[in-house]
Design a protein around this motif. Structure first.
Motif, short mmCIF file in Angstrom:
data_model
loop_
_atom_site.label_atom_id
_atom_site.label_comp_id
_atom_site.label_asym_id
_atom_site.label_seq_id
_atom_site.Cartn_x
_atom_site.Cartn_y
_atom_site.Cartn_z
N LEU A 193 12.13 3.59 -2.89
CA LEU A 193 12.62 2.34 -2.33
C LEU A 193 13.79 1.84 -3.17
O LEU A 193 13.66 1.69 -4.39
N VAL A 194 14.91 1.62 -2.53
CA VAL A 194 16.05 0.99 -3.18
C VAL A 194 16.28 -0.31 -2.44
O VAL A 194 16.53 -0.31 -1.23
N ALA A 195 16.14 -1.43 -3.12
CA ALA A 195 16.24 -2.74 -2.49
C ALA A 195 17.28 -3.59 -3.21
O ALA A 195 17.51 -3.40 -4.41
N ALA A 196 17.89 -4.48 -2.47
CA ALA A 196 18.87 -5.39 -3.07
C ALA A 196 18.62 -6.80 -2.57
O ALA A 196 18.13 -7.00 -1.46
N ALA A 197 18.92 -7.77 -3.41
CA ALA A 197 18.75 -9.17 -3.03
C ALA A 197 19.83 -10.01 -3.69
O ALA A 197 20.24 -9.72 -4.82
N ASN A 198 20.28 -11.02 -3.01
CA ASN A 198 21.18 -12.00 -3.61
C ASN A 198 20.36 -12.92 -4.50
O ASN A 198 19.14 -13.06 -4.31
N PRO A 199 20.99 -13.60 -5.46
CA PRO A 199 20.24 -14.50 -6.33
C PRO A 199 19.80 -15.79 -5.63
O PRO A 199 18.92 -16.49 -6.10
N CYS A 200 20.43 -16.10 -4.49
CA CYS A 200 20.13 -17.31 -3.72
C CYS A 200 20.65 -17.11 -2.29
O CYS A 200 21.35 -16.12 -2.03
N PRO A 201 20.35 -18.01 -1.36
CA PRO A 201 20.81 -17.81 0.02
C PRO A 201 22.33 -17.67 0.17
O PRO A 201 22.80 -16.85 0.97
N CYS A 202 23.11 -18.42 -0.60
CA CYS A 202 24.58 -18.30 -0.45
C CYS A 202 25.14 -17.14 -1.25
O CYS A 202 26.27 -16.70 -1.00
N GLY A 203 24.38 -16.65 -2.24
CA GLY A 203 24.80 -15.50 -3.02
C GLY A 203 25.62 -15.81 -4.26
O GLY A 203 26.04 -14.91 -4.98
N ASN A 204 25.87 -17.08 -4.53
CA ASN A 204 26.78 -17.43 -5.64
C ASN A 204 26.08 -17.93 -6.90
O ASN A 204 26.75 -18.24 -7.88
N SER B 118 0.82 -1.22 0.00
CA SER B 118 0.00 0.00 0.00
C SER B 118 0.85 1.27 0.00
O SER B 118 0.59 2.18 -0.80
N PRO B 119 1.88 1.38 0.85
CA PRO B 119 2.71 2.59 0.81
C PRO B 119 3.35 2.82 -0.56
O PRO B 119 3.42 3.95 -1.04
N LEU B 120 3.81 1.75 -1.21
CA LEU B 120 4.43 1.90 -2.53
C LEU B 120 3.41 2.37 -3.56
O LEU B 120 3.71 3.19 -4.42
N GLU B 121 2.20 1.84 -3.49
CA GLU B 121 1.17 2.15 -4.48
C GLU B 121 0.48 3.48 -4.21
O GLU B 121 0.28 4.29 -5.12
N ASP B 122 0.10 3.71 -2.94
CA ASP B 122 -0.76 4.85 -2.61
C ASP B 122 -0.02 6.03 -2.01
O ASP B 122 -0.59 7.11 -1.88
N GLY B 123 1.23 5.84 -1.58
CA GLY B 123 1.98 6.94 -0.97
C GLY B 123 1.48 7.32 0.40
O GLY B 123 1.62 8.46 0.82
N LYS B 124 0.87 6.36 1.09
CA LYS B 124 0.41 6.64 2.46
C LYS B 124 0.41 5.35 3.27
O LYS B 124 0.29 4.26 2.72
N VAL B 125 0.53 5.52 4.58
CA VAL B 125 0.46 4.40 5.52
C VAL B 125 -0.79 4.57 6.34
O VAL B 125 -1.05 5.65 6.88
N GLN B 126 -1.56 3.51 6.43
CA GLN B 126 -2.80 3.55 7.22
C GLN B 126 -2.63 2.61 8.41
O GLN B 126 -2.34 1.42 8.23
N ILE B 127 -2.77 3.15 9.61
CA ILE B 127 -2.66 2.35 10.83
C ILE B 127 -4.03 2.33 11.51
O ILE B 127 -4.57 3.37 11.87
N SER B 128 -4.57 1.13 11.65
CA SER B 128 -5.89 0.97 12.26
C SER B 128 -5.74 0.27 13.61
O SER B 128 -5.09 -0.76 13.72
N ARG B 129 -6.36 0.85 14.60
CA ARG B 129 -6.43 0.25 15.93
C ARG B 129 -7.91 0.14 16.31
O ARG B 129 -8.78 0.55 15.54
N ALA B 130 -8.20 -0.33 17.47
CA ALA B 130 -9.57 -0.64 17.89
C ALA B 130 -10.59 0.42 17.48
O ALA B 130 -11.57 0.12 16.80
N ALA B 131 -10.40 1.64 17.88
CA ALA B 131 -11.43 2.66 17.64
C ALA B 131 -10.98 3.76 16.70
O ALA B 131 -11.70 4.73 16.49
N GLN B 132 -9.81 3.64 16.13
CA GLN B 132 -9.28 4.77 15.37
C GLN B 132 -8.43 4.30 14.19
O GLN B 132 -7.77 3.27 14.27
#
Length: 197
Positions: A37-48, A13-27
Motif C-alpha cells: 500500500l502506497v498512500a498519500a495525504a495532505n496535512p489539511c483539507p486545503c493542503g497548505n 484485515s487485508p493489511l494485517e492478514d494478507g487476505k480478504v474475507q467476503i461473507s454473504r448470507a450462506a457463504q
C-alpha cells in the motif's frame, strides 16, 4: 482522508492478514491479497498547513476532523511514514545534486532481497515485512543496548506492540540495505523516524 473512514477501515484485515474475507448470507469466501500500500495525504483539507509560503485557510476543527478520518489502527499498520515538503522552484532544474541512479538503487535493493531470501530459505516468509512476532524474535536478535534504547523510545513515543515489532522489521531491512548482519542502534533510530508523528 479523502476516502470515507469506513472504506479505510476495511483495509485493516487485508493489511494485517494478507487476505480478504467476503461473507454473504450462506457463504464465506477468502481471497489472498498480499500487496504493498502506497498512500498519500495532505496535512489539511486545503493542503497548505505547515507551508512556509502558503496560508492555510482551515480551522482547527476542520484539520482535526480531516485527520480523524484515518484511525490509529490504520496508521499503525503502515510501516513507513514520510513527510514530504514542497520542492522549491529553484531546485526543479538543479543539476548539481548528487544522487544515486535508479540502477544503483536497484542493485542495493537486490542485494538486500538476496540476504532476505537466504534468511528465509526454510520459512514461509519471503521478506522482512512478512515476519510474524515469533519470526521477529528468531531472526532479529538485538543486543542489550539496542533493546534498552528501543524500550525507552517505545515508552517515550507511546508506540503500540504492533509498532514496536514493525520498527524492528524496518530496522532489519535498513540493516540489510547496509549489508549489516546485526541490527544496530542507528538502524533502530532510522526506523523510529518512519513511525507516524
Amino acid at each position: 482522508p479523502e476516502f470515507p473512514r469506513s472504506v479505510l477501515e476495511s483495509l485493516r484485515s487485508p493489511l494485517e492478514d494478507g487476505k480478504v474475507q467476503i461473507s454473504r448470507a450462506a457463504q464465506t469466501n477468502v481471497y489472498p491479497c498480499r500487496f504493498i500500500l502506497v498512500a498519500a495525504a495532505n496535512p489539511c483539507p486545503c493542503g497548505n498547513l505547515g507551508s512556509p509560503k502558503l496560508h492555510c485557510s482551515c480551522s482547527v476543527a476542520q484539520i482535526n476532523r480531516y485527520k480523524a478520518k484515518i484511525s490509529g489502527p490504520i496508521l499503525d499498520r503502515i510501516d513507513l511514514h514520510l513527510t514530504v515538503a514542497a520542492v522549491e522552484v529553484e531546485k526543479l532544474q538543479a543539476t548539481s545534486l548528487k544522487t544515486e541512479t535508479s540502477h544503483e538503487v536497484r542493485l542495493r535493493v537486490q542485494k538486500a532481497r538476496d540476504i532476505q531470501s537466504a534468511r528465509f530459505a526454510h520459512s514461509k516468509c519471503t521478506a522482512n515485512g512478512e515476519m510474524s512476532t515469533r519470526s521477529v524474535k528468531k531472526y532479529c536478535k538485538l543486543d542489550p543496548e539496542s533493546v534498552a534504547f528501543l524500550n525507552t523510545a517505545a515508552n517515550k513515543l507511546t508506540i503500540s506492540a504492533r509498532s514496536y515489532f514493525k520498527t524492528i522489521k524496518v530496522a532489519r531491512t535498513i540493516a540489510d540495505l547496509a549489508q549489516c548482519e546485526e541490527i544496530a542502534q542507528p538502524h533502530l533510530t532510522e526506523a523510529l523516524q518512519y513511525r507516524p508523528k
